[in-house]
Design an enzyme around this catalytic site. Structure first.
Site, PDB file in Angstrom:
ATOM      1  N   ASN A  99      21.666   3.409  -0.543  1.00 24.12           N
ATOM      2  CA  ASN A  99      20.396   3.231  -1.270  1.00 24.12           C
ATOM      3  C   ASN A  99      19.311   2.499  -0.477  1.00 24.12           C
ATOM      4  OD1 ASN A  99      22.034   0.944  -1.693  1.00 24.12           O
ATOM      5  ND2 ASN A  99      20.894   0.387  -3.523  1.00 24.12           N
ATOM      6  N   GLY A 172      28.592  -1.733  -1.926  1.00 23.76           N
ATOM      7  CA  GLY A 172      28.721  -0.454  -2.631  1.00 23.76           C
ATOM      8  C   GLY A 172      29.134  -0.659  -4.075  1.00 23.76           C
ATOM      9  N   SER A 173      29.789   0.340  -4.612  1.00 19.13           N
ATOM     10  CA  SER A 173      30.112   0.327  -6.044  1.00 19.13           C
ATOM     11  C   SER A 173      31.316  -0.563  -6.351  1.00 19.13           C
ATOM     12  CB  SER A 173      30.404   1.756  -6.501  1.00 19.13           C
ATOM     13  OG  SER A 173      31.494   2.255  -5.768  1.00 19.13           O
ATOM     14  N   GLU A 194      29.751  -6.864  -1.876  1.00 19.16           N
ATOM     15  CA  GLU A 194      28.409  -6.863  -2.486  1.00 19.16           C
ATOM     16  C   GLU A 194      28.359  -5.656  -3.405  1.00 19.16           C
ATOM     17  OE1 GLU A 194      25.800  -8.971  -2.070  1.00 19.16           O
ATOM     18  OE2 GLU A 194      26.777 -10.291  -0.651  1.00 19.16           O
ATOM     19  N   CYS A 228      20.367  -2.034  -6.405  1.00 25.17           N
ATOM     20  CA  CYS A 228      21.475  -2.746  -7.066  1.00 25.17           C
ATOM     21  C   CYS A 228      20.980  -3.860  -7.982  1.00 25.17           C
ATOM     22  CB  CYS A 228      22.433  -3.301  -6.023  1.00 25.17           C
ATOM     23  SG  CYS A 228      21.614  -4.358  -4.822  1.00 25.17           S
ATOM     24  N   GLU A 318      26.429   1.396 -14.983  1.00 26.43           N
ATOM     25  CA  GLU A 318      25.241   0.979 -14.221  1.00 26.43           C
ATOM     26  C   GLU A 318      24.361   2.227 -14.076  1.00 26.43           C
ATOM     27  OE1 GLU A 318      26.228   0.024 -10.171  1.00 26.43           O
ATOM     28  OE2 GLU A 318      24.239  -0.725  -9.726  1.00 26.43           O
TER      29      GLU A 318
HETATM   30  P1  NAD Z   1      29.889   3.727  -2.825  1.00 25.40           P
HETATM   31  O1  NAD Z   1      30.809   2.632  -3.234  1.00 25.40           O
HETATM   32  O2  NAD Z   1      30.130   5.087  -3.357  1.00 25.40           O
HETATM   33  O3  NAD Z   1      29.886   3.889  -1.215  1.00 25.40           O
HETATM   34  C1  NAD Z   1      29.694   2.806  -0.351  1.00 25.40           C
HETATM   35  C2  NAD Z   1      30.435   3.076   0.963  1.00 25.40           C
HETATM   36  O4  NAD Z   1      31.808   3.229   0.690  1.00 25.40           O
HETATM   37  C3  NAD Z   1      29.975   4.344   1.699  1.00 25.40           C
HETATM   38  O5  NAD Z   1      29.873   4.060   3.073  1.00 25.40           O
HETATM   39  C4  NAD Z   1      31.108   5.329   1.423  1.00 25.40           C
HETATM   40  O6  NAD Z   1      31.341   6.218   2.494  1.00 25.40           O
HETATM   41  C5  NAD Z   1      32.309   4.439   1.237  1.00 25.40           C
HETATM   42  N1  NAD Z   1      33.270   5.000   0.261  1.00 25.40           N
HETATM   43  C6  NAD Z   1      32.975   5.761  -0.833  1.00 25.40           C
HETATM   44  N2  NAD Z   1      34.100   6.083  -1.497  1.00 25.40           N
HETATM   45  C7  NAD Z   1      35.126   5.517  -0.816  1.00 25.40           C
HETATM   46  C8  NAD Z   1      36.536   5.502  -1.002  1.00 25.40           C
HETATM   47  N3  NAD Z   1      37.101   6.136  -2.023  1.00 25.40           N
HETATM   48  N4  NAD Z   1      37.282   4.822  -0.117  1.00 25.40           N
HETATM   49  C9  NAD Z   1      36.719   4.162   0.926  1.00 25.40           C
HETATM   50  N5  NAD Z   1      35.396   4.176   1.162  1.00 25.40           N
HETATM   51  C10 NAD Z   1      34.593   4.828   0.304  1.00 25.40           C
HETATM   52  O7  NAD Z   1      28.444   3.185  -3.167  1.00 25.40           O
HETATM   53  P2  NAD Z   1      27.060   3.924  -3.004  1.00 25.40           P
HETATM   54  O8  NAD Z   1      26.988   5.054  -3.967  1.00 25.40           O
HETATM   55  O9  NAD Z   1      26.788   4.199  -1.575  1.00 25.40           O
HETATM   56  O10 NAD Z   1      26.052   2.765  -3.472  1.00 25.40           O
HETATM   57  C11 NAD Z   1      25.761   2.536  -4.816  1.00 25.40           C
HETATM   58  C12 NAD Z   1      26.484   1.330  -5.363  1.00 25.40           C
HETATM   59  O11 NAD Z   1      26.362   0.250  -4.476  1.00 25.40           O
HETATM   60  C13 NAD Z   1      25.890   0.845  -6.675  1.00 25.40           C
HETATM   61  O12 NAD Z   1      26.930   0.486  -7.544  1.00 25.40           O
HETATM   62  C14 NAD Z   1      25.088  -0.380  -6.291  1.00 25.40           C
HETATM   63  O13 NAD Z   1      24.911  -1.320  -7.307  1.00 25.40           O
HETATM   64  C15 NAD Z   1      25.893  -0.910  -5.167  1.00 25.40           C
HETATM   65  N6  NAD Z   1      25.073  -1.683  -4.251  1.00 25.40           N
HETATM   66  C16 NAD Z   1      25.222  -3.020  -4.185  1.00 25.40           C
HETATM   67  C17 NAD Z   1      24.419  -3.768  -3.356  1.00 25.40           C
HETATM   68  C18 NAD Z   1      24.548  -5.250  -3.237  1.00 25.40           C
HETATM   69  O14 NAD Z   1      23.946  -5.807  -2.329  1.00 25.40           O
HETATM   70  N7  NAD Z   1      25.285  -5.922  -4.094  1.00 25.40           N
HETATM   71  C19 NAD Z   1      23.454  -3.130  -2.574  1.00 25.40           C
HETATM   72  C20 NAD Z   1      23.334  -1.759  -2.670  1.00 25.40           C
HETATM   73  C21 NAD Z   1      24.152  -1.032  -3.505  1.00 25.40           C
END
Ligand code: NAD
Length: 442
Positions: A99, A172-173, A194, A228, A318
């Site tokens: 994002n 990430g999520s 995070e 996020c 979310e």
């Molecule tokens: P995501 O968790 O789908 O992916 C994040 C990373 O994890 C990517 O590099 C992806 O390749 C990897 N990944 C995905 N699935 C995986 C799996 N099964 N096993 C291992 N690695 C895997 O998140 P996203 O869709 O890229 O981002 C959105 C989410 O991130 C939202 O929930 C948002 O709130 C959160 N976010 C948090 C912050 C923060 O600073 N706290 C910042 C940005 C986004």
């Protein structure tokens, strides 16, 4: 093999990165635009500028942060000199999301380098143009043995997680955060997570409604709500709800015009999967503004939903998109009933001129961080830590906190030899009486 870098080496490497990012500024904007039509203004403010500012702050302060600190000694150890040393963890894995794909990959990488670690960075596969550019910049600036980018999707991420690391930093999520935490547990690897959550935004009857609506529209629809810390849902006092909603609609119109699809200031939803997920949230809802969409370019216009049920999809997950639910409240009990229904959020916002109320609420609820009378801005001060609590994350970073996050703190006591108080040594006989008398005074 032990990998060690001097502070000067790290500083030079970060300076080279700074020059390279400045050189590639246009390409960064283009990559972000190709990935999800991010407006140039947002690309500069929330990605390039932010990274450059963190880089400058880190380069300026790295000597101070890295220096061993002397701390006050404990009198029982007299005579001693006590120190805190910071040591790099070693090999660090950073996994970043899509994002804010440049910023959220670069910021932890800068900190990990500053603290003296070796880094492997896996950027998001959902922003391929930005990830490719990150890989190019890192390849140009760093020795591969020092910092390496490995591009790829879930499988690549899982293969990396199966290896042993000295530290893992994941953004990430929540769902993937749990996968990361499980993989890290296998080797007892420390982690920063995070993550996300449902961020409440309260508009009290004593708020400056016009200004509040402007600041909420900015914080919610920047990056098309894919932030996020965006306000996830609004809790508006029932006495001002009607008036406030009108202001909100006016502000959306002022920002994106009558036809938001033609606006150059609204980016797109990242992919079909997320577009479909968001469109499903609109099912059976009372849409009082917006709701326009197009699958062709994953567009969804800024949309307001009135009084969704707490059991509906839009209030269960979310949102992470340009959909804004409004719920009314009339008492603090109402607020408790809604806010406490969810896990601890990453961010919390309260709009009010009533200082007593804002002070009370920010202390009452647990959340990562937040702002009073604004949205998102608590993120921007690198003198404040940024991170979640509970299910919204573990650990925090930015500025000095980032350096600390990537450093193991080593406690060292240097004992002097010119005096050796004998009380601690056996045989103890009746020394306990004397010990207790001394301890009373410490
Ligand atoms: P995501 O968790 O789908 O992916 C994040 C990373 O994890 C990517 O590099 C992806 O390749 C990897 N990944 C995905 N699935 C995986 C799996 N099964 N096993 C291992 N690695 C895997 O998140 P996203 O869709 O890229 O981002 C959105 C989410 O991130 C939202 O929930 C948002 O709130 C959160 N976010 C948090 C912050 C923060 O600073 N706290 C910042 C940005 C986004």
């Amino acid at each position: 093999m032990l990998f060690k870098t001097s502070i000067d080496y790290r500083k030079n490497a970060l300076l080279k990165l700074l020059v390279s990012i400045e050189k590639h500024e246009k390409e960064i904007n283009q990559a972000l635009y190709s990935d999800f039509k991010k407006p140039e203004f947002e690309s500069y403010l929330t990605e390039t500028y932010f990274v450059l500012s963190e880089l400058k702050h880190t380069i300026k302060n790295i000597n101070k942060w890295a220096k061993p600190k002397m701390v006050l000694p404990f009198l029982l150890n007299f005579p001693s000199t006590d120190y805190l040393y910071k040591e790099p963890y070693g090999k660090v894995l950073i996994i970043s999301p899509w994002n804010y794909p440049f910023h959220l990959a670069m910021l932890p990488m800068i900190a990990a380098i500053a603290a003296g670690n070796q880094v492997v960075l896996k950027p998001s596969e959902l922003t391929p143009n930005t990830s490719k550019l990150i890989s190019k910049i890192v390849g140009e600036v760093f020795d591969k043995n020092h910092v390496e980018v490995i591009e790829g999707g879930i499988e690549v991420s899982q293969n990396l997680l199966a290896q042993q690391w000295d530290y893992i930093f994941f953004t990430g999520s929540v769902a993937v955060g749990k996968i990361v935490a499980k993989a890290a547990a296998e080797h007892l690897t420390p982690v920063t997570l995070e993550l996300g959550g449902k961020n409440p935004c309260i508009i009290d009857e004593k708020a400056n409604l016009k200004l509040a609506s402007k600041r909420i529209v900015w914080g919610k629809f920047i990056n098309a709500g894919q932030t996020c810390i965006a306000p996830d849902y609004l809790l508006v006092h029932e006495l001002i709800k009607e008036e406030f909603t009108k202001y909100l609609i006016d502000e959306i119109n002022a920002a994106f015009g009558e036809n938001p699809e033609a606006s150059k200031d609204l980016c797109r939803i990242i992919n079909e999967k997320n577009w479909t997920r968001l469109i499903k949230m609109l099912d059976n809802q009372k849409i009082i503004f917006g709701g326009k969409n197009s699958k062709d370019d994953f567009f969804i216009s800024p949309t307001i939903i009135d009084e969704p049920s707490l059991n509906s999809l839009v209030m269960q997950e979310e949102i992470f998109g340009p959909i804004l639910p409004i719920l009314k409240y009339s008492s603090e009990d109402d607020l408790d009933n809604i806010i406490l229904k969810f896990e601890k959020p990453l961010a919390f916002y309260i709009f009010t001129e009533d200082k007593r109320l804002s002070k009370k609420l920010i202390q009452k609820y647990s959340f990562g961080g937040g702002s009073i009378n604004d949205t998102l801005i608590h993120f921007s001060n690198n003198r404040l830590p940024f991170g979640g609590v509970g299910k919204s994350g573990i650990g925090a970073y930015h500025g000095k906190f980032s350096f600390e996050q990537f450093s193991h703190k080593k406690a060292i006591i240097k004992k002097a030899n010119w005096l050796d108080i004998p009380i601690r040594y056996a045989p103890y006989r009746d020394k306990i009486k004397f010990l207790k008398r001394i301890l009373k005074w410490l």
